[in-house]
Design a protein around this motif. Structure first.
Motif, PDB file in Angstrom:
ATOM      1  N   ALA A  16       2.203   2.579 -13.104  1.00 48.31           N
ATOM      2  CA  ALA A  16       1.581   3.353 -12.029  1.00 48.31           C
ATOM      3  C   ALA A  16       0.663   2.336 -11.339  1.00 48.31           C
ATOM      4  O   ALA A  16       0.545   2.024 -10.057  1.00 48.31           O
ATOM      5  CB  ALA A  16       1.269   4.679 -12.036  1.00 48.31           C
ATOM      6  N   ARG A  17      -0.335   2.174 -12.320  1.00 41.59           N
ATOM      7  CA  ARG A  17      -1.599   1.330 -11.632  1.00 41.59           C
ATOM      8  C   ARG A  17      -0.987  -0.269 -11.335  1.00 41.59           C
ATOM      9  O   ARG A  17      -1.735  -0.539 -10.443  1.00 41.59           O
ATOM     10  CB  ARG A  17      -2.697   1.329 -13.028  1.00 41.59           C
ATOM     11  CG  ARG A  17      -3.854   0.374 -12.329  1.00 41.59           C
ATOM     12  CD  ARG A  17      -4.967   0.578 -13.367  1.00 41.59           C
ATOM     13  NE  ARG A  17      -6.302   0.295 -12.917  1.00 41.59           N
ATOM     14  CZ  ARG A  17      -7.288   0.317 -13.653  1.00 41.59           C
ATOM     15  NH1 ARG A  17      -7.519   0.717 -14.751  1.00 41.59           N
ATOM     16  NH2 ARG A  17      -8.403  -0.312 -13.069  1.00 41.59           N
ATOM     17  N   GLU A  18      -0.006  -0.658 -12.097  1.00 46.96           N
ATOM     18  CA  GLU A  18       0.259  -1.940 -11.780  1.00 46.96           C
ATOM     19  C   GLU A  18       0.852  -2.085 -10.292  1.00 46.96           C
ATOM     20  O   GLU A  18       0.717  -2.764  -9.253  1.00 46.96           O
ATOM     21  CB  GLU A  18       1.350  -2.452 -12.683  1.00 46.96           C
ATOM     22  CG  GLU A  18       1.738  -3.907 -12.519  1.00 46.96           C
ATOM     23  CD  GLU A  18       2.719  -4.286 -13.633  1.00 46.96           C
ATOM     24  OE1 GLU A  18       3.060  -5.497 -13.384  1.00 46.96           O
ATOM     25  OE2 GLU A  18       3.334  -3.447 -14.271  1.00 46.96           O
ATOM     26  N   TYR A  20       0.372   0.205  -8.003  1.00 50.94           N
ATOM     27  CA  TYR A  20      -0.652   0.700  -7.039  1.00 50.94           C
ATOM     28  C   TYR A  20      -1.407  -0.630  -6.679  1.00 50.94           C
ATOM     29  O   TYR A  20      -1.602  -1.024  -5.184  1.00 50.94           O
ATOM     30  CB  TYR A  20      -1.705   1.436  -7.457  1.00 50.94           C
ATOM     31  CG  TYR A  20      -2.870   1.848  -6.685  1.00 50.94           C
ATOM     32  CD1 TYR A  20      -2.740   2.538  -5.489  1.00 50.94           C
ATOM     33  CD2 TYR A  20      -4.037   0.975  -7.065  1.00 50.94           C
ATOM     34  CE1 TYR A  20      -4.029   2.446  -4.554  1.00 50.94           C
ATOM     35  CE2 TYR A  20      -5.217   1.202  -6.227  1.00 50.94           C
ATOM     36  CZ  TYR A  20      -5.125   1.862  -4.998  1.00 50.94           C
ATOM     37  OH  TYR A  20      -6.201   1.980  -4.392  1.00 50.94           O
ATOM     38  N   GLY A  21      -1.592  -1.526  -7.583  1.00 50.49           N
ATOM     39  CA  GLY A  21      -2.556  -2.866  -7.356  1.00 50.49           C
ATOM     40  C   GLY A  21      -1.501  -3.870  -6.541  1.00 50.49           C
ATOM     41  O   GLY A  21      -2.056  -4.285  -5.468  1.00 50.49           O
ATOM     42  N   LYS A  22      -0.235  -3.701  -6.709  1.00 50.52           N
ATOM     43  CA  LYS A  22       0.619  -4.719  -6.147  1.00 50.52           C
ATOM     44  C   LYS A  22       0.754  -4.243  -4.374  1.00 50.52           C
ATOM     45  O   LYS A  22       0.679  -4.920  -3.729  1.00 50.52           O
ATOM     46  CB  LYS A  22       2.054  -4.281  -6.526  1.00 50.52           C
ATOM     47  CG  LYS A  22       3.067  -5.349  -6.129  1.00 50.52           C
ATOM     48  CD  LYS A  22       4.311  -5.633  -6.940  1.00 50.52           C
ATOM     49  CE  LYS A  22       5.238  -6.507  -6.376  1.00 50.52           C
ATOM     50  NZ  LYS A  22       6.747  -6.231  -7.062  1.00 50.52           N
ATOM     51  N   HIS A  23       0.864  -2.824  -4.268  1.00 47.46           N
ATOM     52  CA  HIS A  23       0.968  -2.478  -2.813  1.00 47.46           C
ATOM     53  C   HIS A  23      -0.306  -2.489  -2.144  1.00 47.46           C
ATOM     54  O   HIS A  23      -0.498  -2.500  -0.889  1.00 47.46           O
ATOM     55  CB  HIS A  23       1.544  -0.947  -2.924  1.00 47.46           C
ATOM     56  CG  HIS A  23       3.027  -1.164  -3.224  1.00 47.46           C
ATOM     57  ND1 HIS A  23       4.002  -1.788  -2.725  1.00 47.46           N
ATOM     58  CD2 HIS A  23       3.724  -0.324  -4.336  1.00 47.46           C
ATOM     59  CE1 HIS A  23       5.400  -1.714  -3.069  1.00 47.46           C
ATOM     60  NE2 HIS A  23       5.066  -0.890  -4.157  1.00 47.46           N
ATOM     61  N   ALA A  24      -1.465  -2.363  -2.774  1.00 47.29           N
ATOM     62  CA  ALA A  24      -2.744  -2.493  -2.395  1.00 47.29           C
ATOM     63  C   ALA A  24      -3.218  -3.613  -2.286  1.00 47.29           C
ATOM     64  O   ALA A  24      -4.531  -3.979  -1.482  1.00 47.29           O
ATOM     65  CB  ALA A  24      -3.639  -1.369  -3.054  1.00 47.29           C
ATOM     66  N   ASN A  26      -4.321  -5.611  -4.578  1.00 43.71           N
ATOM     67  CA  ASN A  26      -5.497  -5.593  -5.383  1.00 43.71           C
ATOM     68  C   ASN A  26      -4.961  -6.089  -6.743  1.00 43.71           C
ATOM     69  O   ASN A  26      -4.507  -5.619  -7.656  1.00 43.71           O
ATOM     70  CB  ASN A  26      -6.032  -4.223  -5.616  1.00 43.71           C
ATOM     71  CG  ASN A  26      -7.481  -4.213  -6.310  1.00 43.71           C
ATOM     72  OD1 ASN A  26      -7.767  -5.170  -6.824  1.00 43.71           O
ATOM     73  ND2 ASN A  26      -8.119  -3.031  -6.309  1.00 43.71           N
ATOM     74  N   ASP A  29      -6.455  -4.311 -10.274  1.00 36.45           N
ATOM     75  CA  ASP A  29      -5.618  -3.259 -10.424  1.00 36.45           C
ATOM     76  C   ASP A  29      -4.284  -3.587 -11.068  1.00 36.45           C
ATOM     77  O   ASP A  29      -3.628  -3.028 -11.949  1.00 36.45           O
ATOM     78  CB  ASP A  29      -5.529  -2.139  -9.294  1.00 36.45           C
ATOM     79  CG  ASP A  29      -6.663  -1.196  -9.142  1.00 36.45           C
ATOM     80  OD1 ASP A  29      -7.243  -1.087 -10.224  1.00 36.45           O
ATOM     81  OD2 ASP A  29      -6.952  -0.839  -8.026  1.00 36.45           O
ATOM     82  N   GLN A  30      -3.566  -4.528 -10.486  1.00 36.29           N
ATOM     83  CA  GLN A  30      -2.128  -4.957 -10.834  1.00 36.29           C
ATOM     84  C   GLN A  30      -2.226  -5.589 -12.204  1.00 36.29           C
ATOM     85  O   GLN A  30      -1.534  -5.249 -13.060  1.00 36.29           O
ATOM     86  CB  GLN A  30      -1.767  -6.045 -10.057  1.00 36.29           C
ATOM     87  CG  GLN A  30      -0.480  -6.367 -10.254  1.00 36.29           C
ATOM     88  CD  GLN A  30       0.223  -7.400  -9.049  1.00 36.29           C
ATOM     89  OE1 GLN A  30      -0.563  -7.557  -8.185  1.00 36.29           O
ATOM     90  NE2 GLN A  30       1.500  -7.724  -9.155  1.00 36.29           N
TER      91      GLN A  30
END
Length: 82
Positions: A16-18, A20-24, A26, A29-30
């Motif tokens: 989930a964090r990966e 999120y980092g990909k879409h943001a 960032n 976080d990825q």
């Protein structure tokens, strides 16, 4: 038992964090998400292998002793060479 469940939960959290980092966009976080995911997968694999070895040795202790002796001889041979 609960340790394997914890590994699966940590794997899902890492995924989930990966994502999120990909879409943001960032990379921090990825990267942290991917690291958590892969660390959890490795931990699960090690726990599973340990459980399998423990089951095999408890059902056939003589074979477990023979394998341990063979590994000891191989390590002794490799470490004793100069």
């Amino acid at each position: 038992m609960f340790d394997k469940a914890t590994d699966k939960i940590n794997e899902a959290a890492g995924t989930a964090r990966e994502l999120y980092g990909k879409h943001a966009h960032n990379p921090d976080d990825q990267f942290k998400g991917a690291a958590r995911k892969y660390a959890s997968q490795a931990s699960y694999a090690v726990r599973d292998a340990t459980d399998n070895v423990r089951d095999q040795v408890s059902t056939n202790p003589i074979a477990g002793l023979a394998v341990a002796a063979a590994v000891g001889v191989v390590f002794g041979f490799l470490l004793g060479r100069k």
